[in-house]
Design an enzyme around this catalytic site. Structure first.
Site, mmCIF file in Angstrom:
data_model
loop_
_atom_site.group_PDB
_atom_site.id
_atom_site.type_symbol
_atom_site.label_atom_id
_atom_site.label_comp_id
_atom_site.label_asym_id
_atom_site.label_seq_id
_atom_site.Cartn_x
_atom_site.Cartn_y
_atom_site.Cartn_z
ATOM 1 C CG ASP A 61 8.053 1.417 9.778
ATOM 2 O OD1 ASP A 61 8.756 0.395 9.905
ATOM 3 O OD2 ASP A 61 7.058 1.650 10.488
ATOM 4 N N GLY A 114 0.812 -1.210 0.000
ATOM 5 C CA GLY A 114 0.000 0.000 0.000
ATOM 6 C C GLY A 114 0.845 1.258 0.000
ATOM 7 C CB THR A 164 4.276 -4.383 25.972
ATOM 8 O OG1 THR A 164 5.300 -4.360 24.966
ATOM 9 C CG2 THR A 164 4.219 -3.039 26.664
ATOM 10 C CD GLU A 193 7.698 -5.913 18.847
ATOM 11 O OE1 GLU A 193 8.430 -5.433 17.960
ATOM 12 O OE2 GLU A 193 7.118 -5.227 19.721
ATOM 13 C CB ALA A 247 15.043 1.703 21.006
ATOM 14 C CD GLU A 266 4.436 10.846 7.895
ATOM 15 O OE1 GLU A 266 4.185 12.057 7.917
ATOM 16 O OE2 GLU A 266 4.952 10.261 6.929
#
EC number: 2.4.1.87
Length: 371
Positions: A230, A140, A262, A320, A251, A363
């Site tokens: 990205d 995309g 998390t 992840e 990081a 973004e």
């Protein structure tokens, strides 16, 4: 000139052109650029359906077109040789960075700037004539926003001096940017199916990478990295990163306690990691290793993703979360410091001497189909 003379002259001209062309494509100035429309590579088949066309760049790459059989034979011979990695003591000195964690409890190196001797490693791997692969997905609007800058920077900084194959997965080949390649570099571009949800795009890459490793990558490279598009290379990402299985520290979490990570905390998910367990929080933006190890990583992660789908649950951080569960059970043999994938929004930590790869601005409202 009689007819016979013209025929002889024509044959000489054709022969000369063929010789010149052959010499060109087999020189560092000759570049080949593959494009494949096959969405599902045939596992176990060495014949890839698609086509290639010459892309004449000023600083092109050596032609792999006529070398594929020889490369395959060389890889098989290399496996038979069973050459091990360079001993850690020959290139790695953890005492050079006493302020950070440089060795895990299972004795794997955590690579920070200053801990390694790249010259020794470059010399070692140059003798082995290694090829390193790099997969990247752009679907995309990610193509226009990130792909060109990622590839230009990777061409400049990724595995300089060694043979590299970039495996680029896009959902629209017509929007693929043309990049001027450096020496020893080539592209292979594959058209893949787009997904409606960005979460599914993220998770399905595990399946796609595994399919391509089985179909051809395992015969083409010695080491393979998988990276998000990205982000941008800013300094040399070299052979100090190579290993059997390589994980990247996230990081934002590299100094945190495991109970703060998390991780997926719901027992119903295949990615579940209970409180009290865990070593590091790993970033899915970069992982790698030998093709065999990366295949195992992607297959096990995708297996967990499918199990979650059957149980109508989705891990908190998608692929992840499953990657972190995998590396909890299968410890990586090498870990890359946050210098290899830094987010400038954190600011500059005294721990970070040189940023190898930086996050791009996220973004999401512009590039994702659903938020």
């Amino acid at each position: 000139m009689n007819v016979k003379g013209r025929v002889v002259l024509s044959m000489l001209l054709v022969s000369t052109v063929m010789v010149v062309f052959w010499e060109y494509i087999n020189s560092p100035e000759g570049s080949l650029f593959w494009i494949y429309q096959s969405k599902n590579p045939e596992v176990g088949s060495s014949a890839q359906r698609g086509w290639w066309f010459p892309s004449w760049f000023n600083n092109g790459t050596h032609s792999y077109h006529e070398e594929e059989d020889a490369i395959g034979n060389e890889k098989e011979q290399r496996k038979e040789d069973n050459r091990g990695e360079l001993p850690l003591v020959d290139w790695f000195n953890p005492e050079k960075r006493p302020e950070v964690v440089t060795i895990t409890r299972w004795k794997a190196p955590v690579v920070w700037e200053g801990t390694y001797n790249r010259a020794v490693l470059d010399n070692y791997y140059a003798k082995q004539k290694i090829t390193v692969g790099l997969t990247v997905f752009a679907v995309g609007r990610y193509i226009e926003h990130y792909l060109e800058e990622f590839l230009i920077s990777a061409n400049t900084y990724f595995m300089v001096g060694h043979k590299v194959i970039f495996y680029i997965m896009v959902d629209d080949i017509s929007r693929m940017p043309l990049i001027e390649l450096g020496p020893l570099r080539s592209f292979k571009v594959f058209e893949i199916k787009s997904e409606k949800r960005w979460q599914d795009i993220s998770m399905m890459r595990m399946k796609t990478i595994g399919e391509h490793i089985l179909a051809h990558i395992q015969h083409e490279v010695d080491f393979l990295f998988c990276m998000d598009v990205d982000q941008v290379f800013q300094n040399n990402f070299g052979v100090e990163t190579l290993g059997q299985s390589v994980a990247q520290l996230q990081a934002w979490w590299y100094k945190a306690h495991p109970d703060e990570f998390t991780y997926e905390r719901r027992k119903e998910s295949a990615a579940y990691i209970p409180f009290g367990q865990g070593d590091f929080y790993y970033h899915a933006a970069i992982f790698g290793g030998t093709p065999t190890q990366v295949l195992n990583i992607t297959q096990e992660c995708f297996k967990g993703i499918l199990q979650d789908k059957e149980n109508d649950i989705e891990a908190e951080w998608h692929d992840e979360s499953h990657l972190n569960k995998y590396f909890l059970l299968n410890k990586p043999t090498k870990i890359l410091s946050p210098e290899y994938c830094w987010d400038y929004h954190i600011g500059m930590s005294v721990d970070i001497r040189i940023v190898k790869i930086a996050w791009q601005k996220k973004e999401y409202n512009l590039v994702r189909n659903n938020i």
